[in-house]
Design a protein around this motif. Sequence first.
Motif, short mmCIF file in Angstrom:
data_model
loop_
_atom_site.label_atom_id
_atom_site.label_comp_id
_atom_site.label_asym_id
_atom_site.label_seq_id
_atom_site.Cartn_x
_atom_site.Cartn_y
_atom_site.Cartn_z
N SER A 17 0.89 -0.82 0.29
CA SER A 17 -0.06 0.18 0.17
C SER A 17 0.91 0.99 -0.05
N THR A 18 0.27 2.50 -1.22
CA THR A 18 1.06 3.78 -1.12
C THR A 18 0.39 4.55 -0.72
N ASP A 19 -1.06 4.49 0.51
CA ASP A 19 -2.15 5.82 0.45
C ASP A 19 -1.31 6.04 1.82
N PRO A 20 -0.79 7.86 0.99
CA PRO A 20 0.07 8.39 2.02
C PRO A 20 -1.24 9.07 3.18
N HIS A 21 -2.35 8.65 2.54
CA HIS A 21 -3.31 9.37 4.54
C HIS A 21 -3.28 9.05 5.48
N LEU A 22 -3.04 10.05 6.22
CA LEU A 22 -2.84 9.47 7.60
C LEU A 22 -4.19 9.24 8.55
N MET A 23 -4.81 10.96 8.29
CA MET A 23 -6.13 10.85 8.73
C MET A 23 -7.00 10.03 8.60
N ASN A 24 -7.93 9.81 9.66
CA ASN A 24 -8.92 8.77 9.01
C ASN A 24 -10.20 9.99 9.54
N ILE A 25 -11.13 10.90 9.31
CA ILE A 25 -11.91 11.56 9.63
C ILE A 25 -12.49 11.40 9.84
N SER A 26 -13.04 9.89 9.74
CA SER A 26 -14.30 8.95 8.90
C SER A 26 -14.74 8.00 10.48
N ALA A 112 5.40 19.92 -0.90
CA ALA A 112 3.91 18.83 -1.09
C ALA A 112 4.42 17.82 -1.40
N GLN A 113 5.64 17.52 -2.44
CA GLN A 113 5.77 16.47 -2.95
C GLN A 113 7.34 15.50 -1.74
N GLU A 114 8.09 16.53 -1.32
CA GLU A 114 8.52 16.03 0.06
C GLU A 114 7.22 15.37 1.45
N ASP A 115 6.23 15.96 1.56
CA ASP A 115 5.70 15.95 2.05
C ASP A 115 4.60 14.30 2.29
N VAL A 116 4.67 14.43 0.22
CA VAL A 116 3.95 12.94 0.08
C VAL A 116 4.82 11.64 0.42
N GLU A 117 6.47 11.41 0.52
CA GLU A 117 6.49 11.05 0.39
C GLU A 117 7.00 10.29 2.02
N HIS A 122 5.31 6.48 6.52
CA HIS A 122 5.56 7.34 7.90
C HIS A 122 3.36 6.55 7.87
N SER A 123 3.23 5.74 7.18
CA SER A 123 1.74 5.87 7.25
C SER A 123 1.47 4.31 7.96
N ARG A 124 -0.23 4.00 7.47
CA ARG A 124 -0.82 3.84 8.29
C ARG A 124 -0.37 1.75 8.63
N ARG A 125 -0.20 1.55 9.97
CA ARG A 125 0.52 -0.50 9.42
C ARG A 125 -1.14 -1.27 9.48
N ALA A 139 2.47 10.39 13.04
CA ALA A 139 3.54 9.96 11.92
C ALA A 139 4.34 11.54 12.24
N TYR A 140 3.88 12.70 12.58
CA TYR A 140 4.30 13.82 12.37
C TYR A 140 4.81 14.11 13.86
N GLU A 141 4.81 13.38 14.95
CA GLU A 141 5.54 13.41 16.00
C GLU A 141 7.14 14.53 16.10
N PRO A 142 7.73 13.37 15.38
CA PRO A 142 9.25 14.08 15.71
C PRO A 142 9.44 15.48 14.85
N MET A 143 8.72 16.11 13.99
CA MET A 143 8.78 17.80 13.82
C MET A 143 7.38 18.16 14.81
N THR A 144 7.12 17.37 15.99
CA THR A 144 6.18 18.59 16.53
C THR A 144 7.30 19.69 17.31
N LEU A 145 7.19 20.77 17.75
CA LEU A 145 7.67 21.52 18.42
C LEU A 145 6.65 21.83 20.19
#
Length: 187
Positions: A17-26, A112-117, A122-125, A139-145
Amino acid sequence: MRAIALMMTMLGLAACSTDPHLMNISSGRSSPDEFAILPTKPLQMPTDLAALPAPTPGGSNVTDPTPQADAVAALGGNPGQLSAQGVGVADGALISYASRLGRDAAIRQTTAQEDVEWRSRHSRRLLEVLARTNVYYRAYEPMTLDSWAEAERWRPTGVLLPSAPPSGVAKVEVARPADNAPVLRGD
């Protein structure tokens, strides 16, 4: 034997799977989105029927819902600025100073390309996909201030921090959507 083959097939498909969607808002919702329904504005009689604008087929109508403009007007802003294009007069000096050493015209596409990569790496398991969980924060925890650590770092320098609470006040951790309630912790 069949269960093992089925499990291996599922794991193999999940790995591809190459699904880069991290948010599951539903996730956790079984009803329709109540905010997707926008009521139309009430019809009003114009003051002068001779001064009506020409109809614009396919264009906007005065009774069409405009939730962003309505929110700007309710907060005391100018809804006409939503359609303004380009850089405002007040921001010209800031942009010229920020681009004094040159700028990359394609920076938005690059980031945008770097974010997709990043999201692909760091996609869902598998179990997170099956459980339909939200992994955005992981997924974005290492970048969190860490705002509290930054406030403590800047406080000894004498920089005014009007948005930071004074030291000695209990810290409140921001609750993530997956959490039930915020956690209080003292200094």
